[in-house]
Write an enzyme that holds these catalytic residues in place. Structure first.
Site, PDB file in Angstrom:
ATOM      1  N   TRP A  29       0.837  -1.204   0.000  1.00 44.93           N
ATOM      2  CA  TRP A  29       0.000   0.000   0.000  1.00 44.93           C
ATOM      3  C   TRP A  29       0.865   1.245   0.000  1.00 44.93           C
ATOM      4  O   TRP A  29       0.565   2.209  -0.704  1.00 44.93           O
ATOM      5  CB  TRP A  29      -0.989  -0.020   1.160  1.00 44.93           C
ATOM      6  CG  TRP A  29      -2.007  -1.102   0.999  1.00 44.93           C
ATOM      7  CD1 TRP A  29      -2.196  -2.186   1.806  1.00 44.93           C
ATOM      8  CD2 TRP A  29      -2.976  -1.231  -0.068  1.00 44.93           C
ATOM      9  NE1 TRP A  29      -3.222  -2.965   1.311  1.00 44.93           N
ATOM     10  CE2 TRP A  29      -3.708  -2.415   0.173  1.00 44.93           C
ATOM     11  CE3 TRP A  29      -3.283  -0.470  -1.198  1.00 44.93           C
ATOM     12  CZ2 TRP A  29      -4.746  -2.840  -0.674  1.00 44.93           C
ATOM     13  CZ3 TRP A  29      -4.299  -0.897  -2.033  1.00 44.93           C
ATOM     14  CH2 TRP A  29      -5.017  -2.062  -1.780  1.00 44.93           C
ATOM     15  N   ASP A  79      -1.685   6.496   6.131  1.00 43.99           N
ATOM     16  CA  ASP A  79      -2.724   5.604   5.621  1.00 43.99           C
ATOM     17  C   ASP A  79      -3.055   4.636   6.756  1.00 43.99           C
ATOM     18  O   ASP A  79      -2.297   3.724   7.058  1.00 43.99           O
ATOM     19  CB  ASP A  79      -2.205   4.852   4.392  1.00 43.99           C
ATOM     20  CG  ASP A  79      -3.233   3.848   3.862  1.00 43.99           C
ATOM     21  OD1 ASP A  79      -4.310   3.701   4.469  1.00 43.99           O
ATOM     22  OD2 ASP A  79      -2.935   3.216   2.832  1.00 43.99           O
ATOM     23  N   LYS A  99     -12.435  -1.649   6.189  1.00 44.51           N
ATOM     24  CA  LYS A  99     -11.670  -2.601   6.996  1.00 44.51           C
ATOM     25  C   LYS A  99     -12.209  -2.611   8.421  1.00 44.51           C
ATOM     26  O   LYS A  99     -12.562  -3.639   8.954  1.00 44.51           O
ATOM     27  CB  LYS A  99     -10.180  -2.237   7.012  1.00 44.51           C
ATOM     28  CG  LYS A  99      -9.571  -1.964   5.633  1.00 44.51           C
ATOM     29  CD  LYS A  99      -9.426  -3.193   4.772  1.00 44.51           C
ATOM     30  CE  LYS A  99      -9.172  -2.910   3.308  1.00 44.51           C
ATOM     31  NZ  LYS A  99      -7.974  -2.183   2.985  1.00 44.51           N
TER      32      LYS A  99
HETATM   33  C1  LIG Z   1      -7.426  -1.665   1.638  1.00 44.31           C
HETATM   34  C2  LIG Z   1      -6.328  -0.687   1.761  1.00 44.31           C
HETATM   35  C3  LIG Z   1      -6.142   0.340   0.806  1.00 44.31           C
HETATM   36  C4  LIG Z   1      -7.006   0.477  -0.412  1.00 44.31           C
HETATM   37  O1  LIG Z   1      -8.235   0.952  -0.077  1.00 44.31           O
HETATM   38  P1  LIG Z   1      -9.341   1.321  -1.179  1.00 44.31           P
HETATM   39  O2  LIG Z   1     -10.385   1.933  -0.317  1.00 44.31           O
HETATM   40  O3  LIG Z   1      -9.743   0.037  -1.832  1.00 44.31           O
HETATM   41  O4  LIG Z   1      -8.742   2.264  -2.134  1.00 44.31           O
HETATM   42  C5  LIG Z   1      -5.119   1.229   1.009  1.00 44.31           C
HETATM   43  N1  LIG Z   1      -4.314   1.142   2.073  1.00 44.31           N
HETATM   44  C6  LIG Z   1      -4.444   0.162   3.000  1.00 44.31           C
HETATM   45  C7  LIG Z   1      -3.516   0.121   4.151  1.00 44.31           C
HETATM   46  C8  LIG Z   1      -5.449  -0.775   2.858  1.00 44.31           C
HETATM   47  O5  LIG Z   1      -5.599  -1.730   3.782  1.00 44.31           O
END
Ligand SMILES: *Cc1c(COP(=O)(O)O)cnc(C)c1O
Length: 363
Positions: free
Chosen positions: A103, A173, A197
């Site tokens: 990511w 993030d 999540k």
């Molecule tokens: C799932 C995830 C993403 C991507 O998320 P989207 O909402 O599908 O764009 C980005 N960073 C992390 C750490 C993730 O777990």
């Protein structure tokens, strides 16, 4: 399938039963409105109070200081990979990225399209099974911001504490460990998380930004990509992801009222992870954790078996036994058990039993 199974999916992921039940109760007639939240105007009084309540509860949960804006946006965490440099990385400046998984790599790839994004550290050499040591992190004190991924969902590597970055704004993030433990928001310039999540269904992306950073956006940015515009309009510049925000609001209330806050959920998360990692560590090497012990994720537990063949067999038999979503991401292989806030401890115990049984039969 007539009963709910144990859902180890990495995302979209398990939600609290009480949240689903409340949504079900209110589906046809939200609080006497005679319609569901999916059907009502986002400018209605009813929806206004839904989004305001969701924000107020999130502020209480995370103890968000007044000089931060909270936004419910769309486009997922992936759109934030681009919006962050578009808004926060001025020409002539650089941004530092600490890479601990896929990511983070995705984030820097987007940022490089807009400006001078550089790798301040990476653990790619060991397939992202660890965090960089502080002496490996080469930060530029003049950087526009430092970006990191607090929990790398695919590799199962989690920061216990934020990297120290001095006065440079820290951008995180937090998609896969958002609201899973208390954090000090004042250490951050910007926090973002896709809801699917830990916070709710797919469709909403939560952004928490320190107000002074709103002033950095260059002139001429598209309205939908401009934090200042989105914040000024209270996430309602256009139609927000109404239903997703409504469900996130239930999840925040569940954490506040049923669980009792982030200290409590953190303790529960640690308990669940301990049981699962304990089973890995006491398997005489039959199960091998991917992440090094000092950075193991409380949310995504990644592990290997002695062979790929056994891994496939495990996933197949576990699925049949009502333990779903355990197949690991292709970049790590093996298994991944995602045990977010709403994942019940009974499911972890059930998996551990299954692991013991499987080892006995296939050891
Ligand atoms: C799932 C995830 C993403 C991507 O998320 P989207 O909402 O599908 O764009 C980005 N960073 C992390 C750490 C993730 O777990």
């Amino acid at each position: 399938m007539t009963e709910r199974i144990f859902n180890f999916s990495a995302g979209p992921a398990v939600l609290p039963i009480s949240v689903l039940e409340q949504a079900q109760r209110e589906m046809l007639n939200y609080k006497g409105a005679g319609m569901s939240v999916m059907e009502m105007s986002h400018r209605s009084k009813a929806f206004e109070s839904i989004i305001q309540m969701a924000e107020a509860d999130l502020r209480q949960l995370l103890n968000i200081p007044d000089n931060y804006k909270v936004m419910f946006l769309q486009g997922g965490a992936s759109l934030q990979f681009a919006m962050i440099p578009m808004n926060l990385l001025p020409k002539g400046k650089g941004a530092d990225y600490i890479l601990t998984g896929s990511w983070g790599q995705g984030a820097i790839k987007e940022a490089k399209k807009f400006g001078a994004a550089r790798e301040a550290a990476t653990t790619a050499d060991t397939n992202f099974n660890r965090l960089p040591k502080s002496e490996e992190v080469k930060l530029d004190p003049g950087a526009a911001y430092v970006h990191f991924t607090s929990n790398e969902t695919i590799f199962g590597v989690e920061f216990e504490e934020e990297p120290s970055v001095g006065d440079v704004p820290l951008v995180c993030d937090m998609s896969s460990n958002f609201i899973s433990k208390p954090i000090d928001v004042s250490k951050y310039g910007l926090i973002y998380a896709g809801a699917q999540k830990n916070a709710g269904p797919a469709g909403a992306t939560i952004v928490i930004i320190r107000e002074d950073l709103l002033e950095r956006a260059p002139e001429g940015l598209s309205a939908m990509l401009d934090y200042k515009n989105l914040a000024k309009n209270g996430s309602m510049y256009n139609t927000p992801p109404c239903f997703a925000i409504y469900i996130c609001g239930f999840v925040f209330k569940w954490l506040l009222d049923d669980v009792g806050g982030l200290e409590k959920i953190h303790a529960l998360n640690k308990e669940k992870a301990k049981v699962l990692y304990g089973a890995i560590d006491s398997s005489d090497g039959y199960y091998r954790g991917h992440a090094e012990k000092d950075c193991r994720s409380l949310m995504n537990v990644t592990l290997r078996l002695p062979s790929e063949e056994l891994e496939n067999k495990f996933v197949k038999e576990a699925t049949a036994a009502g333990l779903d979503g355990l197949k690991g991401h292709r970049s790590v292989g093996g298994l991944r058990a995602s045990i977010y806030n709403a994942f019940p401890k009974a499911g972890v115990e059930s998996l551990v039993e299954f692991m013991k049984e499987f080892q006995k039969n296939n050891g």
